[in-house]
Design an enzyme around this catalytic site. Sequence first.
Site, PDB file in Angstrom:
ATOM      1  N   ALA A 118       0.862  -1.189   0.000  1.00 18.51           N
ATOM      2  CA  ALA A 118       0.000   0.000   0.000  1.00 18.51           C
ATOM      3  C   ALA A 118       0.891   1.230   0.000  1.00 18.51           C
ATOM      4  O   ALA A 118       2.109   1.128   0.206  1.00 18.51           O
ATOM      5  CB  ALA A 118      -0.891   0.012   1.226  1.00 18.51           C
ATOM      6  N   LYS A 119       0.326   2.375  -0.238  1.00 20.07           N
ATOM      7  CA  LYS A 119       1.039   3.640  -0.074  1.00 20.07           C
ATOM      8  C   LYS A 119       0.013   4.734   0.120  1.00 20.07           C
ATOM      9  O   LYS A 119      -1.116   4.618  -0.364  1.00 20.07           O
ATOM     10  CB  LYS A 119       1.883   3.951  -1.325  1.00 20.07           C
ATOM     11  N   GLY A 120       0.422   5.781   0.800  1.00 25.32           N
ATOM     12  CA  GLY A 120      -0.471   6.919   1.004  1.00 25.32           C
ATOM     13  C   GLY A 120       0.305   8.198   0.830  1.00 25.32           C
ATOM     14  O   GLY A 120       1.537   8.204   0.887  1.00 25.32           O
TER      15      GLY A 120
END
Length: 429
Positions: A118-120
Site C-alpha cells: 500500500a502507499k499513502g
Amino acid sequence: MSITMEPNLQLNAVVENLNPFDNALSQLDVAVSHLGLDPNIHEILKYPQSQMTVHFPVKMDSEIIRVYTGYRVQHNRSRGPCKGGIRFSPNVDEDEVKALAMLMTWKCALLNVPFGGAKGAVTCDPRTLSLSETERLTRRFTSEIINFIGPEVDIPAPDMGTNAQTMAWMMDTYSMGKGRTVPACVTGKPVSIGGSEGRSDATGRGIVFVTREALKEWKMDITDITVAVQGFGNVGGVAARIFHEMGAKVVAVSDAVNGIYDPKGLDIPSLIACANRDGSLTNSRTGEPIGSKELLELKVDVLVPAAIENQITESNAHTIKARVVVEGANGPTTPGADQILRENDVFLIPDILANGGGVVVSYFEWVQDLQFFFWSEQQVNSKMEDIMTNAYREVRATALHEGVNMRLAAYLIAVRRVSDATSLRGIYP
Ligand code: NAD
C-alpha cells in the site's frame, strides 16, 4: 524544401517516459513474461485492489482554510494486510502513489513478510507548514481514511516528509476514533508508545547490510570503500551515518538544497547535527559544495540515491561511474537508465531489496504491538540482518541461475510469490 533537425533535437525527439506507474507496469511486464505467468494473473496484478482519494480542509495558523488532497492505495492483499508509507510531498499524485503501492507488494513478497503493498500521500509541502498545521493536517487525513486502514487491514508507516511524530499523531487519531489504544495501526512510531527499537535506523542499516554482501563479489570490505549518498533524511542520513560508523569513507552527501563533497571523507556526525539543528546542510562548514546531480557522477565505489524517484535517467545514466548503485529511494532509476547501467557494468541493488530493512522492522513492530511483548534493539537488528542478508543471497543466486540482472531477479522471486498466493486463493466467488 526539406527541413533538417539539429542533431541534439533529433536525440531528444523520443522523450523518456517518467510516469512512475507506467514504469512500474513495464517492470511487472518484464517479470511476467520471463516467468511465463498466466495472463489472467498478470491482469489482476496490474491494478490496485482499492484506492481512496480525499479532499479535506485544514485550518492554517492564519485562520484561513486550505483544502488538501490525500490518497491511500492498496495494491494487493493476497499475502496479508497491506503495508506502506505515507508521503507528504508537493508534487505527489495518484500515479506516484499507485506505483509506490505496487512496489510495496513486491518488496513485502521478496522479503517474505506477510503483507501486501500500500502507499499513502498528501499533496503538500511539509517545509512550509508549522508544527501545529502539520498536526492538524495529519489528524484530519487520518480521520478521513480511518475506515480504510487498521491493524488487520492496512498499516501505514513513515515515508518522505513524515516521521515518528507523524505516526504518533496518526496512532492517536485512529485510537480516539476507535475508543481504545491501537498501537498496531501504524508502524515507525516512537518507542515510548509502542514503536520498535531499531525502526528509525532500519532502512539505512538494511542498505549497509546488502552493500556489505555485494562487496564480497570484489573481495572488498566496508572499510575499503568510498560512498556518495543523495538525500539526507530518514534513509540517506542514516545510511551515511552507519557507513561512516562501520569505517567507510563517505565523500559526498546532499539534501534538496545543498551538496557537500570532500574526497578525504566527510565528518558525518557533524553534518547530522547540522541537519537536525537547521533542517538542512546549508550551514555545514565542511567540504566543498557539489550539486545533487553532480554527486551522482562521482567516481566512488558505492552510490546510494536515497532522495526521490527518477534521479538516474536515460540522460545521465552514462555519466554514472560508481561500481555499485544501491537504491535507497523508491524508483530512483528509470527502466531506460537501468539498461545503460547494465551495459556499463554498474552493479545495481534494486530498491525492493536495498531499502527493505524498513518494512522488515515495521513487520517486527506490528508483531510486537499485537503481542504487547517487546524486543531489544540487538534482537531486532540481528533478525533484520538475517532477513536482509538471506534475501540478498537469494536474489543473487536467482540472478546467476537465470542469467538476469538483480532487479529482474528480485521481481521474479516477488511476483512469483504473489502470483502463487493469488492462484492458491482462487477468484472469489
Ligand atoms: P525524508 O523526507 O526523510 O528525506 C528525503 C531527503 O531527500 C531529504 O534530505 C531531502 O532534502 C532530500 N531531497 C529531496 N529532493 C532531493 C533532490 N532533488 N536532491 C537531493 N536530495 C533531495 O525521506 P526518506 O524517508 O528518507 O525517503 C527517501 C526515499 O526513500 C523515498 O523514495 C522513500 O520512498 C524511500 N524509502 C523510505 C523508507 C523509510 O523508512 N523512510 C523506506 C523505504 C524507502
